[in-house]
Design a protein around this motif. Structure first.
Motif, short mmCIF file in Angstrom:
data_model
loop_
_atom_site.label_atom_id
_atom_site.label_comp_id
_atom_site.label_asym_id
_atom_site.label_seq_id
_atom_site.Cartn_x
_atom_site.Cartn_y
_atom_site.Cartn_z
N ASP A 110 0.87 -1.17 0.00
CA ASP A 110 0.00 0.00 0.00
C ASP A 110 0.91 1.22 0.00
OD1 ASP A 110 -1.56 2.24 0.80
OD2 ASP A 110 -3.06 0.91 1.68
N LYS B 109 -0.02 4.19 2.57
CA LYS B 109 0.15 3.89 3.99
C LYS B 109 1.57 3.44 4.32
CE LYS B 109 -4.68 2.58 4.79
NZ LYS B 109 -5.59 1.48 5.20
N TYR C 27 2.10 -3.31 4.20
CA TYR C 27 1.65 -4.37 3.32
C TYR C 27 0.25 -4.86 3.67
CZ TYR C 27 6.43 -4.84 1.61
OH TYR C 27 7.65 -4.61 1.03
N VAL C 28 -0.47 -5.22 2.62
CA VAL C 28 -1.69 -6.02 2.76
C VAL C 28 -1.26 -7.46 2.56
CG1 VAL C 28 -3.96 -6.54 1.82
CG2 VAL C 28 -3.13 -4.16 1.85
N GLY D 18 -7.06 -5.59 -2.37
CA GLY D 18 -7.07 -5.72 -0.92
C GLY D 18 -6.83 -7.15 -0.50
N ALA E 106 -0.42 3.76 -8.27
CA ALA E 106 -0.86 3.01 -7.09
C ALA E 106 -1.78 1.88 -7.55
CB ALA E 106 -1.59 3.93 -6.10
N GLU F 229 -4.91 0.79 -7.08
CA GLU F 229 -6.18 1.28 -6.57
C GLU F 229 -7.27 1.16 -7.62
OE1 GLU F 229 -4.26 4.77 -3.69
OE2 GLU F 229 -5.16 5.30 -5.62
#
Length: 444
Positions: free
Chosen positions: A44, A47, A50-51, A67, A393, A395
């Protein structure tokens, strides 16, 4: 047939003959399909963490959802193509904001002259196609190509050929010919009798010539304008750069300024440029002015960091050490001031294209943290290009430009030199089903 058309035709022809093109559809007509991309973790960018056990759902060229896999895979549908990358880490496709894809300048003091004198525009377009492919396969899915080093408008042809899926390469913004003061850019040392010898930039003297150059370059397809505010000393005046900025901004184009001297940097920033390229000689007042005017900095330190120990003379070694020492002082200062730093490697030789990640690594040795260096090559770079709504990103809504590496690049940034998987616009380019094999290595 103009040089631009000739270059375009040659780029297209070589793609057919040697099979470098892996897509036969244009970006506007890519077949729609759902893909579920899974991996051990996803970075991420915003932030900085990591996810874990991550997944990305891709609809055609765009990301639909990203996600935790336990949530995302519920929305994939039974017909979705699944690509499981196992224990790898997903990152956004990287961005290089200072490339010269048309440049394969031979070594030596006369290399620039030799390059201009011995290579046709068509051949240089083909070199650009090879460099674009190497750059993409290194994980750089978008570039800002800040002038083509005397190849006329061949970079426009390359950009369009990539966009149409005729050759393999990153998304491109091109600056075409660049603008410099008369006799203040390469090539140097050419006989004055050779009045028609090509130049590395469009040479101007005075505001009227500067204005005309901008209009010509935009008319021939420039996405941005590159100016040389200095060389050994400041060259273009504030008035000349100001006219260039005025014309470019009027047409919705940004202006990148090569500037290495304190005065050259001040002149460029005063005139209203959008980014300072290199900026090696910046002092604190320069940096404060850049912050006040929201000017981006593209430091281009990778070459110096990786070449200093291989310098061919004591003078070259001393110069590189000085550049690096200034960077060790200025990059932390720029961080403190809040200057936006964007990634740019400045590759211009046959062995530098595809080594773009060296810039990211170098910046972590000169004052940026790993996540800051990665942001410089993703979110911040996308903002400089004006493409923050498209790339930078992982996203929803953005292009599915995604790379994967083994391990944790926040712990070992050098992992980015070994990108194992590349996806651009939902199509696998490297390291997965449907990707073309690597070309065999050939001696140069």
């Amino acid at each position: 047939m103009t040089k631009t058309i000739a270059s375009y035709v040659l780029v297209c022809a070589i793609a057919v003959l040697v099979g470098t093109a892996t897509e036969t559809k244009t970006q506007d007509v890519v077949e729609r399909h759902m893909t579920l991309l899974k991996a051990a973790r996803l970075l991420d960018i915003r932030k900085g963490n990591y996810v874990e056990s991550a997944a990305v759902l891709i609809d055609g060229q765009r990301i639909k959802e990203a996600g935790a896999a336990s949530v995302v895979e519920l929305h994939a549908g039974k017909d979705a193509r699944i690509i499981d990358l196992g224990n790898r880490t997903l990152l956004p496709g990287l961005i290089d904001c200072h490339t010269h894809l048309m440049a394969r300048i031979p070594p030596g003091s006369d290399g620039y002259i030799v390059n201009l004198a011995t290579k046709s525009q068509a051949f240089r377009a083909l070199e650009g196609a090879a460099d674009a492919r190497a750059t993409l396969r290194a994980g750089f899915t978008a570039v800002r190509d800040v002038e083509n080093e005397g190849s006329d408008y061949a970079d426009v042809a390359l950009r369009d050929a990539v966009s149409q899926g005729l050759v393999e390469g990153p998304r491109m913004q091109v600056a075409t010919r660049a603008i410099a003061a008369v006799a203040q850019y390469n090539p140097f040392g050419v006989s004055p009798d050779l009045t028609a010898f090509p130049t590395g930039a469009q040479m101007v003297s005075g505001a009227d010539e500067a204005r005309r150059a901008v209009r010509e370059q935009i008319g021939h397809g420039a996405d941005l304008i590159k100016v040389y505010a200095d060389w050994a000393y400041p060259t273009l005046t504030v008035e000349e750069i100001g006219v260039i900025v005025q014309e470019a901004h009027k047409a919705g184009r940004k202006v990148a300024a090569h500037a290495t001297t304190p005065e050259g940097i001040r002149n460029a920033v005063t005139a209203g440029v959008d980014s300072i390229e290199h900026g090696h000689g910046a002092d604190r007042p320069d940096l404060e002015m850049m912050k006040a005017r929201d000017v981006y900095w593209v430091p281009t330190m990778g070459y110096y960091f990786y070449s200093v120990d291989r310098a061919k003379s004591p003078q070259a070694h001393a110069y590189m050490e000085d550049v690096l020492e200034r960077a060790r002082q200025n990059i932390p200062m720029a961080r403190q001031l809040g200057i936006k730093i964007a990634n740019g490697f400045d590759g211009s030789s046959s062995d530098s294209h595809g080594q773009n990640a060296r810039e990211i690594i170098a910046m972590t040795h000169l004052g940026l943290t790993p996540i800051e260096a990665i942001r410089a090559a993703t979110t911040t770079a996308a903002e400089l290009m004006g493409w923050q709504d498209r790339i930078g990103a992982i996203e929803a809504g953005k292009y599915a430009d995604i790379i994967a590496v083994t391990g944790d690049p926040l712990e070992d940034i050098a992992r980015l030199q070994n990108v194992e998987f590349v996806m651009k616009g939902g199509e696998v380019v490297k390291g997965g089903p449907g990707s073309a094999p690597e070309s065999p290595t050939r001696a140069r």
